[in-house]
Design a protein around this motif. Structure first.
Motif, PDB file in Angstrom:
ATOM      1  N   ASN A   1      -3.019  -2.815 -26.337  1.00 33.61           N
ATOM      2  CA  ASN A   1      -1.678  -2.313 -26.662  1.00 33.61           C
ATOM      3  C   ASN A   1      -1.715  -0.792 -26.635  1.00 33.61           C
ATOM      4  OD1 ASN A   1      -0.238  -4.741 -27.028  1.00 33.61           O
ATOM      5  ND2 ASN A   1      -1.101  -5.004 -29.075  1.00 33.61           N
TER       6      ASN A   1
ATOM      7  N   GLY B   1       4.701  -1.708 -35.832  1.00 34.02           N
ATOM      8  CA  GLY B   1       3.573  -2.539 -36.249  1.00 34.02           C
ATOM      9  C   GLY B   1       3.680  -3.962 -35.720  1.00 34.02           C
TER      10      GLY B   1
ATOM     11  N   LEU C   1       2.667  -4.044 -32.074  1.00 31.45           N
ATOM     12  CA  LEU C   1       1.252  -3.752 -31.852  1.00 31.45           C
ATOM     13  C   LEU C   1       0.316  -4.796 -32.444  1.00 31.45           C
ATOM     14  CD1 LEU C   1       1.207   0.110 -32.506  1.00 31.45           C
ATOM     15  CD2 LEU C   1       1.370  -1.086 -30.311  1.00 31.45           C
ATOM     16  N   SER C   2       0.838  -5.715 -33.255  1.00 33.24           N
ATOM     17  CA  SER C   2      -0.058  -6.667 -33.922  1.00 33.24           C
ATOM     18  C   SER C   2       0.370  -8.126 -33.818  1.00 33.24           C
ATOM     19  CB  SER C   2      -0.185  -6.304 -35.411  1.00 33.24           C
ATOM     20  OG  SER C   2       1.080  -6.411 -36.051  1.00 33.24           O
ATOM     21  N   LYS C   3       1.675  -8.383 -33.610  1.00 32.18           N
ATOM     22  CA  LYS C   3       2.143  -9.769 -33.640  1.00 32.18           C
ATOM     23  C   LYS C   3       2.838 -10.187 -32.351  1.00 32.18           C
ATOM     24  CE  LYS C   3       2.723  -9.652 -38.667  1.00 32.18           C
ATOM     25  NZ  LYS C   3       3.670  -9.814 -39.794  1.00 32.18           N
TER      26      LYS C   3
ATOM     27  N   GLN D   1      -4.638   2.136 -36.981  1.00 27.00           N
ATOM     28  CA  GLN D   1      -4.519   0.923 -37.791  1.00 27.00           C
ATOM     29  C   GLN D   1      -4.452  -0.342 -36.934  1.00 27.00           C
ATOM     30  OE1 GLN D   1      -1.071   1.979 -40.084  1.00 27.00           O
ATOM     31  NE2 GLN D   1      -2.282   2.786 -41.799  1.00 27.00           N
ATOM     32  N   HIS D   2      -3.902  -0.205 -35.723  1.00 25.78           N
ATOM     33  CA  HIS D   2      -3.731  -1.377 -34.862  1.00 25.78           C
ATOM     34  C   HIS D   2      -4.644  -1.353 -33.634  1.00 25.78           C
ATOM     35  CE1 HIS D   2      -0.262  -2.730 -37.179  1.00 25.78           C
ATOM     36  NE2 HIS D   2       0.164  -1.480 -37.178  1.00 25.78           N
TER      37      HIS D   2
ATOM     38  N   LYS E   1      -9.967   0.367 -33.882  1.00 25.27           N
ATOM     39  CA  LYS E   1      -9.113  -0.188 -34.933  1.00 25.27           C
ATOM     40  C   LYS E   1      -9.741   0.095 -36.287  1.00 25.27           C
ATOM     41  CE  LYS E   1      -6.704  -4.361 -36.410  1.00 25.27           C
ATOM     42  NZ  LYS E   1      -6.400  -5.793 -36.126  1.00 25.27           N
TER      43      LYS E   1
ATOM     44  N   GLU F   1      -8.497   0.050 -40.281  1.00 25.23           N
ATOM     45  CA  GLU F   1      -7.373  -0.359 -41.134  1.00 25.23           C
ATOM     46  C   GLU F   1      -6.881   0.775 -42.028  1.00 25.23           C
ATOM     47  OE1 GLU F   1      -6.266  -3.967 -44.226  1.00 25.23           O
ATOM     48  OE2 GLU F   1      -8.014  -4.134 -42.905  1.00 25.23           O
TER      49      GLU F   1
END
Length: 361
Positions: A128, A195, A198-200, A241-242, A319, A321
């Motif tokens: 991503n 977010g 980038l994550s789901k 974070q992602h 990545k 967190e």
């Protein structure tokens, strides 16, 4: 009686002769050339885009309020119920319509300036990305044309990558306008919306953020290459974070589309603009472009100036967190260096001189 008939015949003959003369004149007149037709189509495509962004939301809101006091009030009631039901959709990837991205009008929109997309490196669909879009300009024409419409070939240049463009969250509270924005792939510029993408939403997502925002638009004018970036680090933190790679992009020519009255720092007009920007999220710029009827007239349409958006080399980001401030600063510096490299390697190709510099505030 014969006199009357002769007079009538003479009048009819005269009328037929007048009609024939008019038809011959009409057929002999020069018809609009193919080039003229293309120019008008391009102008109208830009006009609909500008009016959509400036008026669609406000006019739709006023119309729905008006309908409340008429016999058509169920329309307003049903749409209000729909917005309540659909409230979170903009922050969950929106509702893209591929047919709207392929709308033929965007080709005329692209050719009006014209807008061009330049690829320098591949983007792998297994990652991503956060694409930093610079500069903001007045209406972000380059970012919209390249990342929202399919007219410049983003999908062909970067196969497997789904581009999104972020804009003010308040725009998604305006009726009808929110549907228009989501259909093209626009999302709110909020942590939750970015977010989610980038994550789901799997991999292969490229979220374009106009990092300078409204503050940068206040200094937009031809010949000026100043970016608001030094203290904008939230996008770097989100990338860490992602695990999203950072990709710089620069639209050469974006600041040449309008003329703006730029008020000096410290002036009362500048302070009003800045205060308004902090309260509402966007800055009330005093600008003008060309008119509808003539290039020499003044109006709200952008001038036809070429825009070339160059997408640079991705900065690989791990990545983490909870990244520390030092880590954020390090990757922010890496991103700025990549952006400066992109600018310096391409500036002379797309309208700037060797002595032009990119100023980062």
């Amino acid at each position: 009686m014969k006199t009357i008939i002769a007079a009538c015949s003479q009048n009819l003959s005269g009328s037929r002769a007048s009609i024939q003369t008019a038809l011959r004149t009409l057929l002999a007149a020069p018809w609009p050339s193919q080039r003229d037709v293309r120019s008008w189509l391009q102008l109208l495509s830009v006009l609909q885009w500008v009016l959509s962004f400036l008026l669609l939301g406000t006019v739709s809101l006023l119309l729905l309020i008006y309908l409340v006091f008429t016999s058509f009030w169920p329309i307003s009631a049903l749409y209000l119920a729909w917005i309540i039901f659909d409230w979170d959709t903009p922050e969950k990837g929106g509702r893209r319509l591929p047919c709207l991205r392929r709308w033929p009008v965007w080709r005329h929109f692209r050719d009006y300036f014209p807008v061009k997309l330049v690829k320098t490196h591949d983007l792998s669909p297994s990652h991503n990305y956060i694409i930093g879009s610079h500069p903001h300009g007045i209406l972000c024409v380059g970012a919209f044309c390249n990342f929202i419409t399919g007219s410049t070939g983003f999908g062909e240049m970067f196969p497997g990558i789904r581009p999104f463009l972020t804009t003010l969250a308040g725009n998604f509270r305006l009726p009808i306008f929110r549907e228009y924005l989501m259909s093209g792939g626009l999302c709110p510029v909020t942590r939750r919306a970015i977010g989610y993408l980038l994550s789901k939403n799997g991999t292969g997502n490229a979220v374009a953020i106009v990092i300078g925002g409204a503050a940068e638009s206040l200094s937009c004018r031809p010949g000026v290459t100043t970016l608001i970036l030094k203290n904008r680090k939230g996008f770097v933190r989100m990338a860490l974070q992602h695990g999203a790679y950072l990709v710089p992009s620069f639209s050469f020519g974006e600041n040449d589309l309008f003329r703006q009255v730029v008020f000096e720092e410290g002036s009362w007009m500048r302070s009003i603009q800045q205060r308004f920007q902090k309260m509402m999220g966007f800055a009330p710029c005093v600008f003008y472009g060309r008119g509808l009827t003539s290039v020499r007239s003044r109006g709200f349409l952008p001038y036809a100036r070429p825009i070339t958006t160059v997408v640079g080399e991705p900065v690989a980001v791990p990545k983490i967190e909870n990244p520390s401030s030092e880590t954020v600063d390090m990757y922010h510096e890496m991103y700025v260096r990549a952006l400066l490299k992109l600018f310096n390697e391409n500036k002379t190709k797309y309208g700037l001189s060797e002595t032009d510099e990119l100023h980062i505030l």
